[in-house]
Design an enzyme around this catalytic site. Structure first.
Site, PDB file in Angstrom:
ATOM      1  N   LYS A   1     -52.393  26.221  98.074  1.00 48.35           N
ATOM      2  CA  LYS A   1     -53.114  27.188  98.916  1.00 48.35           C
ATOM      3  C   LYS A   1     -52.071  27.933  99.754  1.00 48.35           C
ATOM      4  CE  LYS A   1     -57.427  26.994 101.524  1.00 48.35           C
ATOM      5  NZ  LYS A   1     -58.019  28.207 100.975  1.00 48.35           N
TER       6      LYS A   1
HETATM    7  N1  PMP Z   1     -60.465  28.900  95.486  1.00 52.59           N
HETATM    8  C1  PMP Z   1     -59.766  29.510  96.443  1.00 52.59           C
HETATM    9  C2  PMP Z   1     -58.813  30.574  96.060  1.00 52.59           C
HETATM   10  C3  PMP Z   1     -59.949  29.155  97.792  1.00 52.59           C
HETATM   11  O1  PMP Z   1     -59.256  29.759  98.748  1.00 52.59           O
HETATM   12  C4  PMP Z   1     -60.889  28.161  98.120  1.00 52.59           C
HETATM   13  C5  PMP Z   1     -61.136  27.794  99.559  1.00 52.59           C
HETATM   14  N2  PMP Z   1     -60.315  26.772 100.000  1.00 52.59           N
HETATM   15  C6  PMP Z   1     -61.587  27.533  97.081  1.00 52.59           C
HETATM   16  C7  PMP Z   1     -61.347  27.929  95.772  1.00 52.59           C
HETATM   17  C8  PMP Z   1     -62.555  26.421  97.347  1.00 52.59           C
HETATM   18  O2  PMP Z   1     -61.875  25.255  97.702  1.00 52.59           O
HETATM   19  P1  PMP Z   1     -62.528  24.179  98.657  1.00 52.59           P
HETATM   20  O3  PMP Z   1     -63.801  23.795  98.031  1.00 52.59           O
HETATM   21  O4  PMP Z   1     -61.545  23.066  98.688  1.00 52.59           O
HETATM   22  O5  PMP Z   1     -62.719  24.827  99.979  1.00 52.59           O
END
Ligand code: PMP
Length: 306
Positions: free
Chosen positions: A157
């Protein structure tokens, strides 16, 4: 941002206004930072704030840091403990979003990952719905492509990588859509700008695999588990073609911020009958119960601030 009281900054919990960095900070100039995003859910009945799956979130956070060659003196447990302390200090009695960030903290010129100081910061802020039309979003397929694992890994991320999401989101919103799905370099659907995607075809729940340039979402993992264990649905992690989103029965997005966001239209084509489908509705209800600490079996996912 609405309001926030304290932050974890340079190893201490400090008033939010004291958590300041230089404009020359490496992470700000080169995007050499990575973040996480957790939600704290206020359970009014129990008068408790539950943070959802913090250990899993911080495990992924440390993986993102590793991709950026950071060796942080933290574990998922230590970061969870700090987060709990921070939330306790501010005594939140409402839903919050928690944002941990790790960044290359040196000030100066020179793009690289090595020989730089790494820092971690965390803050929380009140948070409700993320998108405008979470009950019936109209999405487009973006003309942008998703960053590839060999360009900037979507698995991490990484702050700099979110310029890709920002390009996608702004074009979608300016064109009148609520969100966009983005294709990877191979032409497969990867995900939304900050959420994973699921579709239902003939009773099977399908989501792109982790090797199709997605963030390995914690909500994605949660939905896969709930679908299998509670609804007894067959689930499949496989590549999704663009036009499958036109002909599928149900389509939805998942994310910490977006939770379960229903997609009812893709590029002016109705998904199914154009209304929320039964599987999406069941999963969304179940997810809401689970994150609020109302399903005993999954209470180990909820860390109470106390
Ligand atoms: N894809 C991206 C690109 C994101 O930024 C997020 C948000 N964190 C997600 C998917 C979803 O991930 P999560 O369920 O861990 O929040």
């Amino acid at each position: 941002m609405d309001q926030t009281q304290h932050a974890y900054f340079e190893g201490k919990i400090v008033p939010f206004g004291d958590a300041k960095i230089s404009i020359a900070t490496h992470g700000l100039n080169y995007g050499t930072a990575a973040f996480g995003g957790l939600r704290g859910y206020w359970n009014a009945g129990q008068k408790k704030l539950f943070v959802f799956r913090p250990l899993d979130h911080f495990k992924r956070f440390l993986h993102s840091a590793k991709v950026l060659a950071m060796d942080l003196p933290h574990t998922p447990e230590s970061l969870t403990k700090i987060t709990m302390e921070l939330l306790k200090v501010d005594g939140w009695q409402q839903d919050v979003y928690v944002r941990p960030l790790c960044y290359k903290a040196d000030a100066g010129i020179g793009v690289r990952l090595h020989d730089l100081r790494d820092e971690v910061s965390i803050f929380a802020t009140p948070f409700g719905a993320y998108g405008k039309n979470e009950d019936g979003a109209h999405v487009t397929i973006s003309s942008w492509r998703r960053i590839d694992d060999n360009v900037i890994p979507a698995r991490g991320k990484i702050s700099g990588a979110y310029a890709n999401s920002a390009l996608i989101k702004t074009d979608a919103i300016r064109a009148g859509f609520d969100e966009a799905l983005v294709l990877d370099q191979n032409g497969h659907i990867s995900e939304g700008t900050a959420m994973n995607v699921f579709m239902v075809r003939d009773g099977v729940l399908i989501t792109p695999p982790v090797y199709d340039n997605i963030l390995e979402g914690i909500t994605r993992r949660t939905i896969l588990e709930l679908a299998k264990n509670e609804l007894g649905l067959p689930v499949l992690e496989r590549s999704i073609d663009r036009t499958e989103t036109f002909v599928c029965d149900e389509l939805f997005l998942t994310g910490t911020a977006a939770q379960v966001t229903v997609i009812t239209k893709v590029d002016y084509r109705a998904v199914g009958n154009g209304k929320i489908g039964p599987i999406t509705a069941s999963l969304r209800d179940l997810f809401n119960e689970v994150v609020h600490g109302k399903v005993e079996k999954y209470n180990h996912w909820n860390a109470a601030v106390e």
